[in-house]
Design a protein around this motif. Structure first.
Motif, PDB file in Angstrom:
ATOM      1  N   MET A   1       0.849  -1.173   0.000  1.00  0.00           N
ATOM      2  CA  MET A   1       0.000   0.000   0.000  1.00  0.00           C
ATOM      3  C   MET A   1       0.893   1.233   0.000  1.00  0.00           C
ATOM      4  O   MET A   1       1.827   1.322   0.776  1.00  0.00           O
ATOM      5  CB  MET A   1      -0.878  -0.030   1.247  1.00  0.00           C
ATOM      6  N   ARG A   2       0.625   2.192  -0.861  1.00  0.00           N
ATOM      7  CA  ARG A   2       1.356   3.456  -0.905  1.00  0.00           C
ATOM      8  C   ARG A   2       0.437   4.566  -0.436  1.00  0.00           C
ATOM      9  O   ARG A   2      -0.739   4.585  -0.777  1.00  0.00           O
ATOM     10  CB  ARG A   2       1.816   3.780  -2.317  1.00  0.00           C
ATOM     11  N   TYR A   3       0.982   5.462   0.350  1.00  0.00           N
ATOM     12  CA  TYR A   3       0.216   6.631   0.728  1.00  0.00           C
ATOM     13  C   TYR A   3       1.179   7.755   1.002  1.00  0.00           C
ATOM     14  O   TYR A   3       2.337   7.546   1.323  1.00  0.00           O
ATOM     15  CB  TYR A   3      -0.683   6.378   1.944  1.00  0.00           C
ATOM     16  N   SER A   4       0.726   8.967   0.816  1.00  0.00           N
ATOM     17  CA  SER A   4       1.577  10.142   0.959  1.00  0.00           C
ATOM     18  C   SER A   4       1.460  10.721   2.348  1.00  0.00           C
ATOM     19  O   SER A   4       0.392  10.722   2.943  1.00  0.00           O
ATOM     20  CB  SER A   4       1.162  11.218  -0.056  1.00  0.00           C
ATOM     21  N   LEU A   5       2.557  11.198   2.840  1.00  0.00           N
ATOM     22  CA  LEU A   5       2.584  11.925   4.111  1.00  0.00           C
ATOM     23  C   LEU A   5       2.951  13.359   3.783  1.00  0.00           C
ATOM     24  O   LEU A   5       3.995  13.611   3.217  1.00  0.00           O
ATOM     25  CB  LEU A   5       3.632  11.319   5.049  1.00  0.00           C
ATOM     26  N   TRP A   6       2.101  14.285   4.109  1.00  0.00           N
ATOM     27  CA  TRP A   6       2.350  15.674   3.739  1.00  0.00           C
ATOM     28  C   TRP A   6       3.069  16.408   4.850  1.00  0.00           C
ATOM     29  O   TRP A   6       2.613  17.395   5.379  1.00  0.00           O
ATOM     30  CB  TRP A   6       1.051  16.354   3.328  1.00  0.00           C
ATOM     31  N   PHE A   7       4.208  15.877   5.210  1.00  0.00           N
ATOM     32  CA  PHE A   7       5.130  16.524   6.121  1.00  0.00           C
ATOM     33  C   PHE A   7       6.177  17.183   5.238  1.00  0.00           C
ATOM     34  O   PHE A   7       5.986  17.278   4.038  1.00  0.00           O
ATOM     35  CB  PHE A   7       5.733  15.497   7.082  1.00  0.00           C
ATOM     36  N   PRO A   8       7.312  17.615   5.786  1.00  0.00           N
ATOM     37  CA  PRO A   8       8.325  18.213   4.915  1.00  0.00           C
ATOM     38  C   PRO A   8       8.623  17.294   3.730  1.00  0.00           C
ATOM     39  O   PRO A   8       8.722  16.086   3.874  1.00  0.00           O
ATOM     40  CB  PRO A   8       9.534  18.353   5.846  1.00  0.00           C
ATOM     41  N   THR A   9       8.758  17.878   2.561  1.00  0.00           N
ATOM     42  CA  THR A   9       8.953  17.095   1.347  1.00  0.00           C
ATOM     43  C   THR A   9      10.257  17.452   0.668  1.00  0.00           C
ATOM     44  O   THR A   9      10.864  18.487   0.951  1.00  0.00           O
ATOM     45  CB  THR A   9       7.794  17.348   0.360  1.00  0.00           C
ATOM     46  N   PRO A  22       6.355  14.070  -2.204  1.00  0.00           N
ATOM     47  CA  PRO A  22       6.062  13.631  -0.834  1.00  0.00           C
ATOM     48  C   PRO A  22       6.719  12.296  -0.527  1.00  0.00           C
ATOM     49  O   PRO A  22       6.951  11.483  -1.424  1.00  0.00           O
ATOM     50  CB  PRO A  22       4.543  13.505  -0.818  1.00  0.00           C
ATOM     51  N   MET A  23       7.034  12.105   0.743  1.00  0.00           N
ATOM     52  CA  MET A  23       7.550  10.817   1.173  1.00  0.00           C
ATOM     53  C   MET A  23       6.465   9.773   0.970  1.00  0.00           C
ATOM     54  O   MET A  23       5.297  10.019   1.226  1.00  0.00           O
ATOM     55  CB  MET A  23       7.952  10.850   2.648  1.00  0.00           C
ATOM     56  N   GLN A  24       6.873   8.605   0.516  1.00  0.00           N
ATOM     57  CA  GLN A  24       5.944   7.501   0.332  1.00  0.00           C
ATOM     58  C   GLN A  24       6.511   6.272   1.030  1.00  0.00           C
ATOM     59  O   GLN A  24       7.722   6.083   1.073  1.00  0.00           O
ATOM     60  CB  GLN A  24       5.766   7.185  -1.146  1.00  0.00           C
ATOM     61  N   LYS A  25       5.611   5.461   1.591  1.00  0.00           N
ATOM     62  CA  LYS A  25       6.004   4.197   2.210  1.00  0.00           C
ATOM     63  C   LYS A  25       5.221   3.077   1.542  1.00  0.00           C
ATOM     64  O   LYS A  25       4.044   3.247   1.227  1.00  0.00           O
ATOM     65  CB  LYS A  25       5.679   4.172   3.707  1.00  0.00           C
ATOM     66  N   VAL A  44       9.714  -2.230   4.862  1.00  0.00           N
ATOM     67  CA  VAL A  44       9.043  -0.995   4.478  1.00  0.00           C
ATOM     68  C   VAL A  44       9.982  -0.250   3.539  1.00  0.00           C
ATOM     69  O   VAL A  44      11.110   0.061   3.904  1.00  0.00           O
ATOM     70  CB  VAL A  44       8.703  -0.103   5.702  1.00  0.00           C
ATOM     71  N   GLU A  45       9.507  -0.013   2.316  1.00  0.00           N
ATOM     72  CA  GLU A  45      10.279   0.748   1.339  1.00  0.00           C
ATOM     73  C   GLU A  45       9.892   2.216   1.472  1.00  0.00           C
ATOM     74  O   GLU A  45       8.708   2.544   1.528  1.00  0.00           O
ATOM     75  CB  GLU A  45       9.959   0.253  -0.068  1.00  0.00           C
TER      76      GLU A  45
END
Length: 149
Positions: A1-9, A22-25, A44-45
Motif C-alpha cells: 500500500m502506498r500513501y503520501s505523508l504531507w510533512f516536509p517534502t 512527498p515521502m511515500q512508504k 518498508v520501502e
C-alpha cells in the motif's frame, strides 16, 4: 500500500521549476517469504524522504523518572515517549518505518501489545522483538524507532 505523508517534502528539479515529492512508504511482505505473524510488515520501502530520525531506546518511565511496575503501564509510557521524540522532530506515528522492542521476559510481550496497537493503529512498520536483559531490572521494555519524512 502506498500513501503520501504531507510533512516536509523533497524538492526535485523539473523543466518548469521545483516539484514537491512527498515521502511515500510501501509495506513489503514477499509472497515467496513468510507472512508477518502479527501487526508488522517484513519490510518498508521509503521513497521521497529527505529526513531520517533515529530514536534511541525509549523506556516506560515518566518525566520524573518514575517507573511503573506493570508491563502495560511501562509500554504506554514508552510509546508516549516515542511520540514526544517524533513530535520534537515534526513527525508522527505515520513516519515510523522500523520499530525494535527489547524485553527481558518473553512472557510479558502480550501485555505490551495493547499499547503498541493504540499507538500504531493500522500502521505496519517493519518490526523486531529482541528478548535480552536491560540495564535496570525494573525496566520491562525499551522501544527504538526509525522514522522518515
Amino acid at each position: 500500500m502506498r500513501y503520501s505523508l504531507w510533512f516536509p517534502t523533497r524538492l526535485s528539479p523539473s523543466r518548469s521549476g521545483l516539484i514537491q515529492q512527498p515521502m511515500q512508504k510501501r509495506e513489503i511482505n514477499a509472497k515467496l517469504g513468510p507472512q508477518p505473524a502479527s501487526a508488522y510488515s517484513q519490510g518498508v520501502e521509503v521513497t521521497g524522504a529527505t529526513r531520517v530520525l533515529y530514536i534511541s531506546g525509549q523506556l516506560g518511565l515518566d518525566n520524573d523518572g518514575v517507573i511503573p511496575s506493570t508491563m502495560a503501564d511501562q509500554a504506554r509510557l514508552a510509546w508516549r515517549n516515542v511520540a514526544a521524540q517524533l513530535s520534537e522532530a515534526g513527525m508522527g506515528f505515520d513516519n515510523i518505518v522500523k520499530v525494535t522492542m527489547i524485553v527481558p521476559d518473553a512472557a510479558e510481550i502480550p501485555a505490551s501489545r495493547p499499547a503498541r496497537a493504540e499507538a500504531l493503529g493500522d500502521r505496519r512498520p517493519a518490526s523486531t522483538v529482541i528478548v535480552a536483559g536491560l540495564a535496570d531490572p525494573a525496566w520491562k521494555l525499551e522501544i527504538e524507532v526509525i522514522a522518515c519524512a
